[in-house]
Write an enzyme that holds these catalytic residues in place. Structure first.
Site, PDB file in Angstrom:
ATOM      1  N   LYS A  26     -21.726  -1.928   2.343  1.00  0.00           N
ATOM      2  CA  LYS A  26     -22.664  -2.327   1.294  1.00  0.00           C
ATOM      3  C   LYS A  26     -23.833  -1.341   1.231  1.00  0.00           C
ATOM      4  CE  LYS A  26     -20.378  -6.196   0.539  1.00  0.00           C
ATOM      5  NZ  LYS A  26     -19.202  -5.892   1.368  1.00  0.00           N
ATOM      6  N   ASP A  27     -24.433  -1.240   0.032  1.00  0.00           N
ATOM      7  CA  ASP A  27     -25.569  -0.345  -0.178  1.00  0.00           C
ATOM      8  C   ASP A  27     -26.852  -0.953   0.376  1.00  0.00           C
ATOM      9  OD1 ASP A  27     -23.891   1.375  -1.533  1.00  0.00           O
ATOM     10  OD2 ASP A  27     -24.333   0.467  -3.478  1.00  0.00           O
ATOM     11  N   LYS A  28     -27.864  -0.095   0.496  1.00  0.00           N
ATOM     12  CA  LYS A  28     -29.126  -0.541   1.075  1.00  0.00           C
ATOM     13  C   LYS A  28     -29.926  -1.428   0.131  1.00  0.00           C
ATOM     14  CE  LYS A  28     -33.522   0.971   3.020  1.00  0.00           C
ATOM     15  NZ  LYS A  28     -34.386   2.093   3.439  1.00  0.00           N
TER      16      LYS A  28
END
Length: 437
Positions: A92-94
């Site tokens: 997952k992205d930040k």
């Protein structure tokens, strides 16, 4: 079709499917505005199961403004265990609010430490670590800030339905996150590796700077690129660039003068990031295959002779490809395969080209060869040492979804199968610069 943005062409994406102006606006103004919930696909055992048989603790983590790699690095530091003890089903992205499963080897549920902006809930045990197949897909709730042309949403949706033969659909491109959101260089590194140029790969990782980076980072990258002075460069690289600093320490230790030294430095990357470099090269080639197919106006929702068609399996409301069940489209079976495709029982695929890939016959194979020629590679180029090796695989060229919209604020709600990107879907609606995605 409209032409893509220049920064998208860098990662192999040449087109928008929709012919209408985008609604504009931006995503992720606040992390909470980009919510991602995993659609889990794993049968773990109860939490009180025998830990000697089920060594892996499964926990569900909710993360605010944490990317997966940074979170696992922080968790491993708190627990004083190797980072490779921690596994997950999807990265997952930040800048998001995410909920996802992790596995952790030989850990008691009460040992999970408090980490800011996270919650961790132990949910069960497994006799193995988590892997990619334990994720069916993701549910997204995404707010768009400051949209300008909301009236175009209906027309864009109609374009996407026409592209998919009646269902909202879009090309299954790899999104910009695959290549580096701030510094899109992972595919360049992977392409150098596939060409056997370890020095080029290393220097691309260490020395390629972008204006979106902090000034001190740009200066450090410029220095290492121009001097190859590993010790001086180490003194200038910021502390938060853990991977680059580990590479420089390796180069100081080995002398940093041979192709083997450069490869050893790249192998200081965590296992998942080493895999990512080759995968990014394959992803770029895949994006080029899709763009070239669009250039030739070959449909995505039905097959043409030479296409490989994978049959689908429904899992938790999502249709996923079963790449073990595939057929090559011929003049004899084309009508039969297209009936399966129109009934959502199959996918047209393209290869993630690896060492065991055989190029397709007909027009699809010509397109695959064109994409390989652009980067100067062949399938055998991916017969690489260690974790950089890849045999290749198949990936659907089209993604379909059911979209729900809300106004005030403009919110997109939808599910996507694993491996498909929400930003690749929403780019069709926003047509905003990648910095706003």
């Amino acid at each position: 079709m409209l032409s893509s943005l220049p920064e998208e062409q860098i990662i192999g994406i040449d087109h928008f499917i929709s012919n209408h102006a985008g609604v504009g606006g931006s995503l992720r103004n606040n992390p909470e505005d980009f919510q991602v919930y995993e659609i889990e696909n794993v049968d773990y055992k109860p939490l009180n199961s025998d830990p000697s048989t089920y060594q892996y603790l499964i926990f569900r983590a909710t993360l605010l403004n944490w990317d997966t790699n940074s979170f696992t690095r922080e968790l491993s530091s708190h627990l004083d265990v190797p980072q490779n003890y921690i596994s997950w089903a999807g990265t997952k992205d930040k800048r998001a609010f995410t909920t996802q499963l992790f596995s952790l080897k030989n850990t008691h549920p009460l040992s999970l430490p408090p980490i800011p902006d996270t919650t961790m809930q132990p949910v069960g045990r497994l006799g193995r670590n988590l892997y990619f197949g334990d994720l069916a897909g993701n549910h997204f709730e995404i707010i768009v800030h400051n949209p300008a042309e909301v009236s175009n949403i209906s027309a864009i949706t109609d374009d996407l339905k026409n592209f998919g033969g009646g269902t909202v659909s879009f090309p299954n491109y790899f999104g910009h996150q695959r290549f580096g959101s701030i510094r899109p260089i992972t595919h360049h590194v992977g392409l150098y590796i596939a060409r056997g140029d370890w020095e080029g790969a290393l220097m691309s990782y260490l020395g390629s700077s972008y204006a979106s980076e902090p000034e001190e980072t740009q200066e450090a990258r410029s220095l290492v690129q121009s001097t190859r002075d590993w010790e001086l460069s180490l003194s200038l690289f910021p502390k938060w660039l853990h991977y680059e600093r580990n590479m420089l320490k390796s180069l100081i230790h080995t002398g940093g003068k041979t192709e083997q030294d450069y490869r050893i430095a790249l192998e200081t990357l965590p296992r998942n990031l080493q895999l990512l470099l080759t995968h990014a090269a394959q992803s770029y080639i895949f994006n080029r295959i899709l763009s070239l197919r669009l250039d030739k106006k070959i449909p995505f929702h039905i097959a043409t002779v030479g296409d490989t068609v994978c049959f689908s399996k429904p899992i938790h409301g999502l249709n996923l490809p079963d790449i073990t069940k595939s057929q090559t489209a011929t003049s004899k079976n084309l009508n039969s395969l297209n009936r399966h495709l129109t009934r959502n029982r199959a996918f047209v695929t393209a290869p993630l080209i690896g060492s065991e890939t055989t190029l397709s016959p007909g027009y699809p194979g010509e397109i695959e060869q064109m994409a390989l020629t652009e980067v100067g590679l062949s399938p055998s180029s991916f017969d690489l040492p260690g974790l950089f090796n890849s045999f290749g695989s198949l990936r659907p060229i089209l993604t379909t979804t059911q979209l729900e919209l809300q106004e005030n604020p403009l919110t997109f709600s939808f599910d996507l199968p694993r491996g498909s990107y929400a930003t690749v879907f929403l780019r069709e609606y926003l047509k905003s610069p990648l910095s706003q995605m």
